[in-house]
Design a protein around this motif. Structure first.
Motif, PDB file in Angstrom:
ATOM      1  N   LEU A 151       0.840  -1.206   0.000  1.00 61.58           N
ATOM      2  CA  LEU A 151       0.000   0.000   0.000  1.00 61.58           C
ATOM      3  C   LEU A 151       0.878   1.262   0.000  1.00 61.58           C
ATOM      4  CD1 LEU A 151      -2.641  -1.045   2.732  1.00 61.58           C
ATOM      5  CD2 LEU A 151      -3.041  -0.951   0.261  1.00 61.58           C
ATOM      6  N   ALA A 152       1.926   1.206   0.816  1.00 61.25           N
ATOM      7  CA  ALA A 152       2.810   2.368   0.926  1.00 61.25           C
ATOM      8  C   ALA A 152       3.501   2.668  -0.407  1.00 61.25           C
ATOM      9  CB  ALA A 152       3.861   2.127   2.018  1.00 61.25           C
ATOM     10  N   SER A 153       3.772   1.601  -1.177  1.00 63.25           N
ATOM     11  CA  SER A 153       4.523   1.778  -2.428  1.00 63.25           C
ATOM     12  C   SER A 153       3.738   2.601  -3.457  1.00 63.25           C
ATOM     13  CB  SER A 153       4.889   0.411  -3.024  1.00 63.25           C
ATOM     14  OG  SER A 153       3.723  -0.204  -3.576  1.00 63.25           O
ATOM     15  N   TYR A 154       2.432   2.768  -3.243  1.00 61.22           N
ATOM     16  CA  TYR A 154       1.621   3.517  -4.211  1.00 61.22           C
ATOM     17  C   TYR A 154       1.827   5.033  -4.094  1.00 61.22           C
ATOM     18  CZ  TYR A 154      -1.047  -0.897  -4.332  1.00 61.22           C
ATOM     19  OH  TYR A 154      -1.422  -2.207  -4.432  1.00 61.22           O
ATOM     20  N   ALA A 155       2.439   5.471  -2.978  1.00 64.85           N
ATOM     21  CA  ALA A 155       2.403   6.912  -2.696  1.00 64.85           C
ATOM     22  C   ALA A 155       3.711   7.469  -2.144  1.00 64.85           C
ATOM     23  CB  ALA A 155       1.278   7.182  -1.694  1.00 64.85           C
ATOM     24  N   ASP A 156       3.801   8.807  -2.140  1.00 63.09           N
ATOM     25  CA  ASP A 156       4.968   9.494  -1.568  1.00 63.09           C
ATOM     26  C   ASP A 156       4.725   9.882  -0.114  1.00 63.09           C
ATOM     27  OD1 ASP A 156       6.249   9.821  -4.228  1.00 63.09           O
ATOM     28  OD2 ASP A 156       4.500  11.117  -4.587  1.00 63.09           O
ATOM     29  N   VAL A 157       3.449  10.001   0.227  1.00 65.27           N
ATOM     30  CA  VAL A 157       3.132  10.532   1.543  1.00 65.27           C
ATOM     31  C   VAL A 157       1.883   9.821   2.085  1.00 65.27           C
ATOM     32  CG1 VAL A 157       2.025  12.489   0.331  1.00 65.27           C
ATOM     33  CG2 VAL A 157       2.381  12.659   2.768  1.00 65.27           C
ATOM     34  N   TYR A 158       1.859   9.616   3.422  1.00 65.10           N
ATOM     35  CA  TYR A 158       0.739   8.911   4.062  1.00 65.10           C
ATOM     36  C   TYR A 158       0.014   9.843   5.027  1.00 65.10           C
ATOM     37  CZ  TYR A 158      -1.543   5.856   7.535  1.00 65.10           C
ATOM     38  OH  TYR A 158      -2.434   5.272   8.405  1.00 65.10           O
ATOM     39  N   VAL A 159      -1.302   9.859   4.889  1.00 66.54           N
ATOM     40  CA  VAL A 159      -2.120  10.686   5.788  1.00 66.54           C
ATOM     41  C   VAL A 159      -3.152   9.778   6.452  1.00 66.54           C
ATOM     42  CG1 VAL A 159      -3.639  12.697   5.971  1.00 66.54           C
ATOM     43  CG2 VAL A 159      -1.880  12.636   4.177  1.00 66.54           C
ATOM     44  N   ASN A 160      -3.229   9.842   7.778  1.00 65.55           N
ATOM     45  CA  ASN A 160      -4.259   9.066   8.476  1.00 65.55           C
ATOM     46  C   ASN A 160      -5.354  10.005   8.970  1.00 65.55           C
ATOM     47  OD1 ASN A 160      -5.829   7.294   9.867  1.00 65.55           O
ATOM     48  ND2 ASN A 160      -4.184   6.467  11.148  1.00 65.55           N
ATOM     49  N   ASP A 161      -6.542   9.824   8.424  1.00 62.46           N
ATOM     50  CA  ASP A 161      -7.668  10.679   8.832  1.00 62.46           C
ATOM     51  C   ASP A 161      -8.837   9.842   9.336  1.00 62.46           C
ATOM     52  OD1 ASP A 161      -8.367  13.282   9.259  1.00 62.46           O
ATOM     53  OD2 ASP A 161      -9.328  13.580   7.313  1.00 62.46           O
ATOM     54  N   ALA A 162      -8.521   8.612   9.771  1.00 64.14           N
ATOM     55  CA  ALA A 162      -9.585   7.691  10.195  1.00 64.14           C
ATOM     56  C   ALA A 162      -9.531   7.494  11.704  1.00 64.14           C
ATOM     57  CB  ALA A 162      -9.426   6.352   9.470  1.00 64.14           C
ATOM     58  N   PHE A 163     -10.147   8.420  12.424  1.00 65.81           N
ATOM     59  CA  PHE A 163     -10.105   8.337  13.886  1.00 65.81           C
ATOM     60  C   PHE A 163     -10.825   7.085  14.395  1.00 65.81           C
ATOM     61  CE2 PHE A 163     -11.701   9.544  18.170  1.00 65.81           C
ATOM     62  CZ  PHE A 163     -10.466   9.652  18.786  1.00 65.81           C
ATOM     63  N   GLY A 164     -11.925   6.740  13.723  1.00 66.84           N
ATOM     64  CA  GLY A 164     -12.737   5.593  14.155  1.00 66.84           C
ATOM     65  C   GLY A 164     -11.955   4.295  14.255  1.00 66.84           C
ATOM     66  N   THR A 165     -10.856   4.167  13.503  1.00 63.70           N
ATOM     67  CA  THR A 165     -10.058   2.934  13.557  1.00 63.70           C
ATOM     68  C   THR A 165      -8.659   3.182  14.120  1.00 63.70           C
ATOM     69  OG1 THR A 165      -9.554   3.326  11.225  1.00 63.70           O
ATOM     70  CG2 THR A 165     -11.180   1.635  11.687  1.00 63.70           C
ATOM     71  N   ALA A 166      -8.459   4.349  14.723  1.00 59.16           N
ATOM     72  CA  ALA A 166      -7.119   4.693  15.222  1.00 59.16           C
ATOM     73  C   ALA A 166      -6.688   3.815  16.392  1.00 59.16           C
ATOM     74  CB  ALA A 166      -7.065   6.163  15.633  1.00 59.16           C
ATOM     75  N   HIS A 167      -7.659   3.134  17.031  1.00 58.60           N
ATOM     76  CA  HIS A 167      -7.298   2.263  18.155  1.00 58.60           C
ATOM     77  C   HIS A 167      -6.934   0.855  17.675  1.00 58.60           C
ATOM     78  CE1 HIS A 167     -11.416   1.532  17.254  1.00 58.60           C
ATOM     79  NE2 HIS A 167     -11.688   0.792  18.297  1.00 58.60           N
ATOM     80  N   ARG A 168      -6.894   0.669  16.360  1.00 55.53           N
ATOM     81  CA  ARG A 168      -6.537  -0.638  15.804  1.00 55.53           C
ATOM     82  C   ARG A 168      -5.155  -0.570  15.159  1.00 55.53           C
ATOM     83  NH1 ARG A 168     -10.235  -3.021  18.429  1.00 55.53           N
ATOM     84  NH2 ARG A 168     -12.375  -2.641  17.834  1.00 55.53           N
ATOM     85  N   LYS A 169      -4.372  -1.612  15.400  1.00 57.68           N
ATOM     86  CA  LYS A 169      -3.054  -1.646  14.750  1.00 57.68           C
ATOM     87  C   LYS A 169      -3.195  -2.454  13.460  1.00 57.68           C
ATOM     88  CE  LYS A 169       1.776  -2.127  15.483  1.00 57.68           C
ATOM     89  NZ  LYS A 169       2.901  -2.701  16.152  1.00 57.68           N
ATOM     90  N   HIS A 170      -3.826  -1.857  12.484  1.00 57.56           N
ATOM     91  CA  HIS A 170      -4.045  -2.540  11.218  1.00 57.56           C
ATOM     92  C   HIS A 170      -3.017  -2.079  10.182  1.00 57.56           C
ATOM     93  CE1 HIS A 170      -8.528  -3.445  12.324  1.00 57.56           C
ATOM     94  NE2 HIS A 170      -7.659  -4.148  13.013  1.00 57.56           N
TER      95      HIS A 170
END
Ligand code: AMP
Length: 415
Positions: A151-170
């Protein structure tokens, strides 16, 4: 790095959002709050001249494809919200070409991440008591790392905007962040706001602090209840858990929802509240129904004396008054979980009384935070969402953050 300081022009950004939106029978989005919630982040990236790869989960498909949970169903809603075309990648693990071909301003939506067991990283088809479970878990963790790298290889930068799943180490919420250096990963605007709201509750508590915990069961809320006991002045426990407390104190609860194996726990909570000087407010009267339905016959009875064949489905008038009194004078308010079966229009009074008192307190200067799917559904149903200080998109994540736990999704960005 912060999203405001980052220049996205010419960059490909992979953004984890929470597009776990409710769909109607026809697969159409019935509430687009979550899509709208992510717009500030998504638009900032596009307006800067970046391209977007959007990823999310939907429902609980348990690691395999299920058309019921396909994100393709929401592609047009996302396109409409963004005001531009959205391409769709049917295979999250094979989207390199589609991602590489994205031009500035273009958008690619990946299929539901949870069609891949690697996303959650839990071994499938093997029970925890199986001797081979630990080995399977290890193997799945390795596969999770590989999936996250892909997934990371698709992009230059990663943004996490999903608070609802922030308690999961996915894979998409935390593990992926390991593939980006600190300058190329950040929280989105929604996440920033959520973190700020939790901070407002925890860092500088204006007193009195009233927390309202409702919902169906004590067992799922016990961690947060115990934790809140050290922080709050008033603790209202309502909803289905009322009857576990009533029975624990010798009451007769008829057919009401009741966790018989949690009676000691309920007594322990009452004792701890006394020891800590917390004003614990429990239901005294309720609206009992002769069946679990909106059209049931009803009567107001004591929570301690519910006749056989009847069940408490909402807070009674005396209880509603007591709840409102503990809320109106508060300067900090946290609400999670309804006071009754609010999905039935005839059993909304308890939740409505809470919402109205919160609005009044907020108008008098309190900071009020409402979180968790059902309490948010309540304030939406009562059209009061814009009259409280903050409506959180997080349920479990919000409660864990308030408990003071470090959320993996946030920790991974700060690393
Ligand atoms: P939770 O998922 O534990 O936050 O619980 C939310 C659910 O609790 C909602 O669907 C409510 O309908 C339900 N609930 C609230 N009060 C009661 C009650 N007195 N009896 C049964 N369910 C209730």
């Amino acid at each position: 790095m912060t999203i405001d300081n980052y220049k996205f022009n010419g960059k490909k950004a992979i953004v984890r959002v929470d597009f776990n939106v409710p769909l109607g029978e026809n697969g159409k989005v019935t509430d687009d709050t979550r899509i709208r919630g992510a717009l500030p982040t998504l638009k900032k990236i596009l307006e800067d001249g970046g391209s977007l790869i959007i990823m999310s989960h939907m429902g609980k498909p348990k690691g395999k494809f299920n058309p019921k949970y396909s994100l393709e169903q929401i592609k047009d809603d996302v396109a409409k919200a963004l005001g531009r075309d959205v391409k769709f990648a049917k295979d999250c693990a094979d989207a390199s070409e589609a991602a590489a071909n994205l031009k500035p301003g273009e958008v690619l939506l990946l299929e539901n991440l949870r069609f891949y067991p690697e996303e959650e990283g839990k071994p499938v088809g093997i029970e925890k008591d199986d001797p081979k479970y630990e080995e399977a878990k290890k193997e799945m963790k390795e596969r999770q790392k590989e999936f996250a790298k892909k997934l990371a290889s698709y992009a230059d930068v990663y943004v996490n905007d999903a608070f609802g799943t922030a308690h999961r180490k996915h894979a998409s919420t935390a593990v992926i962040a390991d593939s980006f250096d600190a300058d190329n990963k950040m929280l989105g605007y929604l996440m920033e706001k959520e973190v700020q709201a939790v901070d407002n509750i925890l860092s500088d508590i204006k007193r009195p602090f009233t927390a309202i915990m409702g919902g169906s069961k004590v067992s799922t809320k016990i961690g947060i209840i115990e934790n809140l006991m050290d922080k709050v002045d008033n603790l209202i426990l309502c909803g289905g858990m009322t009857y576990t407390f009533a029975k624990a104190q010798g009451g007769k609860v008829g057919n009401s929802i009741c966790e018989n194996d949690k009676l000691d726990l309920a007594l322990d909570i009452i004792k701890k509240a006394k020891e800590k000087g917390v004003n614990l407010v429990l239901g005294t009267d309720c609206i009992a129904a002769d069946s679990f339905s909106n059209d049931a016959k009803t009567m107001v009875v004591s929570c301690m004396d519910i006749p056989d064949g009847w069940e408490g489905l909402d807070a009674g008038p005396e209880t509603r008054k007591a709840f409102a009194n503990a809320i109106k004078g508060a300067k900090t308010i946290l609400w999670n979980g309804p006071a009754g079966v609010f999905e039935f229009d005839n059993f909304t009074a308890g939740s409505r009384a809470i919402a109205e008192a919160i609005v009044e307190a907020t108008n008098n200067g309190a900071f009020s935070l409402v979180g968790g799917g059902d309490s948010v559904a309540c304030v939406n149903k009562f059209e009061m969402a814009d009259q409280v200080s903050y409506v959180s998109t997080g349920g479990g994540a919000l409660l864990e953050a308030i408990e003071g736990k470090i959320l993996p999704g946030i920790a991974a960005i700060k690393k």
